[in-house]
Scaffold this motif. Sequence first.
Motif, PDB file in Angstrom:
ATOM      1  N   ARG A   5       0.847  -1.201   0.000  1.00  0.00           N
ATOM      2  CA  ARG A   5       0.000   0.000   0.000  1.00  0.00           C
ATOM      3  C   ARG A   5       0.881   1.248   0.000  1.00  0.00           C
ATOM      4  NH1 ARG A   5      -5.092   1.058   3.959  1.00  0.00           N
ATOM      5  NH2 ARG A   5      -6.044   2.476   2.463  1.00  0.00           N
ATOM      6  N   VAL A   6       0.693   2.112  -0.995  1.00  0.00           N
ATOM      7  CA  VAL A   6       1.570   3.286  -1.095  1.00  0.00           C
ATOM      8  C   VAL A   6       0.747   4.570  -1.207  1.00  0.00           C
ATOM      9  CG1 VAL A   6       3.455   1.978  -2.165  1.00  0.00           C
ATOM     10  CG2 VAL A   6       1.796   3.123  -3.636  1.00  0.00           C
ATOM     11  N   LEU A   7       1.362   5.659  -0.734  1.00  0.00           N
ATOM     12  CA  LEU A   7       0.758   6.983  -0.874  1.00  0.00           C
ATOM     13  C   LEU A   7       1.589   7.761  -1.895  1.00  0.00           C
ATOM     14  CD1 LEU A   7      -1.290   9.135   0.176  1.00  0.00           C
ATOM     15  CD2 LEU A   7       0.503   9.859   1.778  1.00  0.00           C
ATOM     16  N   VAL A   8       0.899   8.344  -2.879  1.00  0.00           N
ATOM     17  CA  VAL A   8       1.595   9.096  -3.928  1.00  0.00           C
ATOM     18  C   VAL A   8       1.157  10.559  -3.833  1.00  0.00           C
ATOM     19  CG1 VAL A   8       2.048   9.276  -6.401  1.00  0.00           C
ATOM     20  CG2 VAL A   8       1.628   7.021  -5.376  1.00  0.00           C
ATOM     21  N   ILE A   9       2.057  11.401  -3.378  1.00  0.00           N
ATOM     22  CA  ILE A   9       1.711  12.821  -3.225  1.00  0.00           C
ATOM     23  C   ILE A   9       2.100  13.540  -4.515  1.00  0.00           C
ATOM     24  CG2 ILE A   9       1.967  14.865  -1.782  1.00  0.00           C
ATOM     25  CD1 ILE A   9       2.870  13.051   0.485  1.00  0.00           C
ATOM     26  N   GLY A  10       1.122  14.199  -5.131  1.00  0.00           N
ATOM     27  CA  GLY A  10       1.356  14.786  -6.457  1.00  0.00           C
ATOM     28  C   GLY A  10       1.045  13.784  -7.564  1.00  0.00           C
ATOM     29  N   GLY A  11       0.222  12.791  -7.260  1.00  0.00           N
ATOM     30  CA  GLY A  11      -0.074  11.713  -8.215  1.00  0.00           C
ATOM     31  C   GLY A  11      -1.055  12.094  -9.307  1.00  0.00           C
ATOM     32  N   ALA A  12      -1.576  13.342  -9.287  1.00  0.00           N
ATOM     33  CA  ALA A  12      -2.446  13.765 -10.390  1.00  0.00           C
ATOM     34  C   ALA A  12      -1.654  14.528 -11.449  1.00  0.00           C
ATOM     35  CB  ALA A  12      -3.576  14.650  -9.849  1.00  0.00           C
ATOM     36  N   GLY A  13      -0.351  14.709 -11.200  1.00  0.00           N
ATOM     37  CA  GLY A  13       0.484  15.446 -12.152  1.00  0.00           C
ATOM     38  C   GLY A  13       1.090  14.522 -13.192  1.00  0.00           C
ATOM     39  N   TYR A  14       1.978  15.087 -13.978  1.00  0.00           N
ATOM     40  CA  TYR A  14       2.526  14.366 -15.142  1.00  0.00           C
ATOM     41  C   TYR A  14       3.307  13.109 -14.726  1.00  0.00           C
ATOM     42  CZ  TYR A  14       5.824  13.605 -19.024  1.00  0.00           C
ATOM     43  OH  TYR A  14       6.609  13.058 -20.005  1.00  0.00           O
ATOM     44  N   VAL A  15       4.393  13.272 -13.990  1.00  0.00           N
ATOM     45  CA  VAL A  15       5.207  12.093 -13.647  1.00  0.00           C
ATOM     46  C   VAL A  15       4.449  11.208 -12.655  1.00  0.00           C
ATOM     47  CG1 VAL A  15       7.468  11.288 -12.881  1.00  0.00           C
ATOM     48  CG2 VAL A  15       7.288  13.533 -13.953  1.00  0.00           C
ATOM     49  N   GLY A  16       3.785  11.853 -11.691  1.00  0.00           N
ATOM     50  CA  GLY A  16       3.082  11.104 -10.640  1.00  0.00           C
ATOM     51  C   GLY A  16       1.982  10.214 -11.199  1.00  0.00           C
ATOM     52  N   SER A  17       1.230  10.702 -12.191  1.00  0.00           N
ATOM     53  CA  SER A  17       0.120   9.891 -12.719  1.00  0.00           C
ATOM     54  C   SER A  17       0.670   8.667 -13.451  1.00  0.00           C
ATOM     55  CB  SER A  17      -0.769  10.724 -13.657  1.00  0.00           C
ATOM     56  OG  SER A  17      -0.002  11.229 -14.733  1.00  0.00           O
ATOM     57  N   HIS A  18       1.777   8.838 -14.159  1.00  0.00           N
ATOM     58  CA  HIS A  18       2.382   7.679 -14.829  1.00  0.00           C
ATOM     59  C   HIS A  18       2.935   6.695 -13.794  1.00  0.00           C
ATOM     60  CE1 HIS A  18       2.074  10.310 -18.364  1.00  0.00           C
ATOM     61  NE2 HIS A  18       2.140   9.205 -19.079  1.00  0.00           N
ATOM     62  N   LEU A  36      -4.542  19.332  -6.600  1.00  0.00           N
ATOM     63  CA  LEU A  36      -5.039  19.625  -7.949  1.00  0.00           C
ATOM     64  C   LEU A  36      -4.696  21.042  -8.408  1.00  0.00           C
ATOM     65  CD1 LEU A  36      -8.496  17.755  -8.027  1.00  0.00           C
ATOM     66  CD2 LEU A  36      -6.272  16.944  -8.813  1.00  0.00           C
ATOM     67  N   SER A  37      -3.648  21.639  -7.836  1.00  0.00           N
ATOM     68  CA  SER A  37      -3.241  22.979  -8.294  1.00  0.00           C
ATOM     69  C   SER A  37      -2.700  22.895  -9.714  1.00  0.00           C
ATOM     70  CB  SER A  37      -2.183  23.573  -7.362  1.00  0.00           C
ATOM     71  OG  SER A  37      -1.046  22.726  -7.291  1.00  0.00           O
ATOM     72  N   LYS A  38      -2.029  21.787 -10.034  1.00  0.00           N
ATOM     73  CA  LYS A  38      -1.475  21.597 -11.390  1.00  0.00           C
ATOM     74  C   LYS A  38      -1.888  20.253 -11.973  1.00  0.00           C
ATOM     75  CE  LYS A  38       1.409  25.188 -11.213  1.00  0.00           C
ATOM     76  NZ  LYS A  38       1.230  26.360 -12.023  1.00  0.00           N
ATOM     77  N   GLY A  39      -2.451  19.396 -11.176  1.00  0.00           N
ATOM     78  CA  GLY A  39      -2.800  18.058 -11.646  1.00  0.00           C
ATOM     79  C   GLY A  39      -4.242  18.007 -12.116  1.00  0.00           C
ATOM     80  N   TYR A  40      -4.633  16.828 -12.594  1.00  0.00           N
ATOM     81  CA  TYR A  40      -5.964  16.676 -13.182  1.00  0.00           C
ATOM     82  C   TYR A  40      -6.643  15.445 -12.612  1.00  0.00           C
ATOM     83  CZ  TYR A  40      -3.726  19.816 -16.461  1.00  0.00           C
ATOM     84  OH  TYR A  40      -3.047  20.879 -17.007  1.00  0.00           O
ATOM     85  N   ARG A  41      -7.915  15.621 -12.318  1.00  0.00           N
ATOM     86  CA  ARG A  41      -8.713  14.501 -11.812  1.00  0.00           C
ATOM     87  C   ARG A  41      -8.707  13.350 -12.821  1.00  0.00           C
ATOM     88  NH1 ARG A  41     -12.171  14.613  -7.475  1.00  0.00           N
ATOM     89  NH2 ARG A  41     -11.921  16.812  -6.981  1.00  0.00           N
ATOM     90  N   ASP A 185       0.696  17.498 -19.755  1.00  0.00           N
ATOM     91  CA  ASP A 185      -0.154  18.679 -19.897  1.00  0.00           C
ATOM     92  C   ASP A 185       0.167  19.680 -18.788  1.00  0.00           C
ATOM     93  OD1 ASP A 185      -2.128  20.502 -20.402  1.00  0.00           O
ATOM     94  OD2 ASP A 185      -3.814  19.140 -20.074  1.00  0.00           O
ATOM     95  N   HIS A 186       1.325  20.321 -18.917  1.00  0.00           N
ATOM     96  CA  HIS A 186       1.660  21.395 -17.984  1.00  0.00           C
ATOM     97  C   HIS A 186       1.092  22.703 -18.543  1.00  0.00           C
ATOM     98  CE1 HIS A 186       5.149  18.568 -17.169  1.00  0.00           C
ATOM     99  NE2 HIS A 186       4.730  18.801 -15.946  1.00  0.00           N
ATOM    100  N   ARG A 187       0.623  23.557 -17.683  1.00  0.00           N
ATOM    101  CA  ARG A 187       0.096  24.859 -18.136  1.00  0.00           C
ATOM    102  C   ARG A 187       0.711  25.959 -17.285  1.00  0.00           C
ATOM    103  NH1 ARG A 187      -6.236  23.055 -19.132  1.00  0.00           N
ATOM    104  NH2 ARG A 187      -5.680  21.033 -20.000  1.00  0.00           N
ATOM    105  N   PRO A 188       1.664  26.734 -17.815  1.00  0.00           N
ATOM    106  CA  PRO A 188       2.165  26.708 -19.184  1.00  0.00           C
ATOM    107  C   PRO A 188       3.093  25.527 -19.407  1.00  0.00           C
ATOM    108  CG  PRO A 188       3.441  28.267 -17.879  1.00  0.00           C
ATOM    109  CD  PRO A 188       2.341  27.764 -16.980  1.00  0.00           C
TER     110      PRO A 188
END
Length: 330
Positions: A5-18, A36-41, A185-188
């Motif tokens: 069981r792991v916790l991924v902080i920032g897991g909605a972002g680019y590297v974290g989601s992969h 979700l400041s930079k990540g996506y649901r 999908d980084h913005r910018p």
Amino acid sequence: MKISRVLVIGGAGYVGSHFCLFATKNGLDVTVMDNLSKGYRSALRCSEFIQADLLDYDNVLMRFSEHKYDAIFHFAANCLVGESVLDPAAYYRNNVISAYNMLEAMKATGHDKVIFSSTCAVYGYPKKLPLCEDHPKEPISPYGRTKLAIEWMLEDYNKAYGIKSARLRYFNAAGCEPDFGLGEDHRPETHLVPNVVRFALKLSDELTIFGNDYPTRDGTCIRDYIHVMDLADAHLKACARLDTVPLIRFNLGTGAGFTNLEVVDSVKRISGVNIVPKFGPRRPGDPAELVADASAAQRDLNWKPTRSDLDSIVKEVIKWFSTCPQGYPS
Ligand SMILES: NC(=O)c1ccc[n+]([C@@H]2O[C@H](COP(=O)([O-])OP(=O)(O)OC[C@H]3O[C@@H](n4cnc5c(N)ncnc54)[C@H](O)[C@@H]3O)[C@@H](O)[C@H]2O)c1
């Protein structure tokens, strides 16, 4: 120790989601914490999602108390070099203070294993190439300094409190998993590969290469592109390694460098579009060449990049933007 069981902080972002996709495929039970400041649901690949900000210590402490995780993977950060020069306070706050909050909550709740996303920006201008882990650390941007400050914190928390940590210094993360609905999908967006692809697909009007007077084979900067799924693999291997060595740091790259114009050429060849970039001035703090000596990770983690061929990366990124021209739904 087998991790499940792991916790991924920032897991909605680019590297974290992969990473979450990779960890899930490897049978782990993944919880993501992200503000979700930079990540996506829609980039979430996990069994549980906690929307929380690492800067909110009381909430983080409460969340860490609810479950015992076998390891914590930390991807959450602000990561734009230029922005960090203009607003260093935001970087010290969101990178250093939030990492401090995570470590304090780990200490208070008996979590003792963290894998941290660091960067080759901790080295500053290369004195010797390829860059090995012992290269002097003289970061030139506030972004790089915040990452180095966290690396030091991790060393000190290991010595004093026994928290084990892996500091993984990525070179240029690239590539994606369009077949699993994941892209970059980084913005910018400041990264070259998605920007060249977006230009080729007419999703943006302008492509600027910063500097064509560097002392390199074609005058443009040389970078080392490492696939996000190869990074993910290294994360799990580093996590396992912490059972025998409690404090580790590794460069993660391929050791091969491509100039900006070679990246443009790859996109030209694969898309069939004739791309004519504009040349702008050099960006302050952009070294001519950044290439990893990743032999330590290859040796000690038994890790080998298998997805980082540049043309394959470009094909995937073209596929992602052809399917999702606007990126993730906001
Ligand atoms: N992308 C690269 O090429 C690269 C290279 C070297 C290092 N890194 C490091 O890898 C990590 C991930 O990079 P990325 O490109 O995926 O970035 P990203 O911006 O796509 O992802 C970061 C995620 O962290 C979340 N986040 C940020 N601050 C948070 C906070 N206070 N609390 C909770 N969640 C928060 C964001 O919402 C986002 O989902 C970063 O630490 C970055 O410094 C990235």
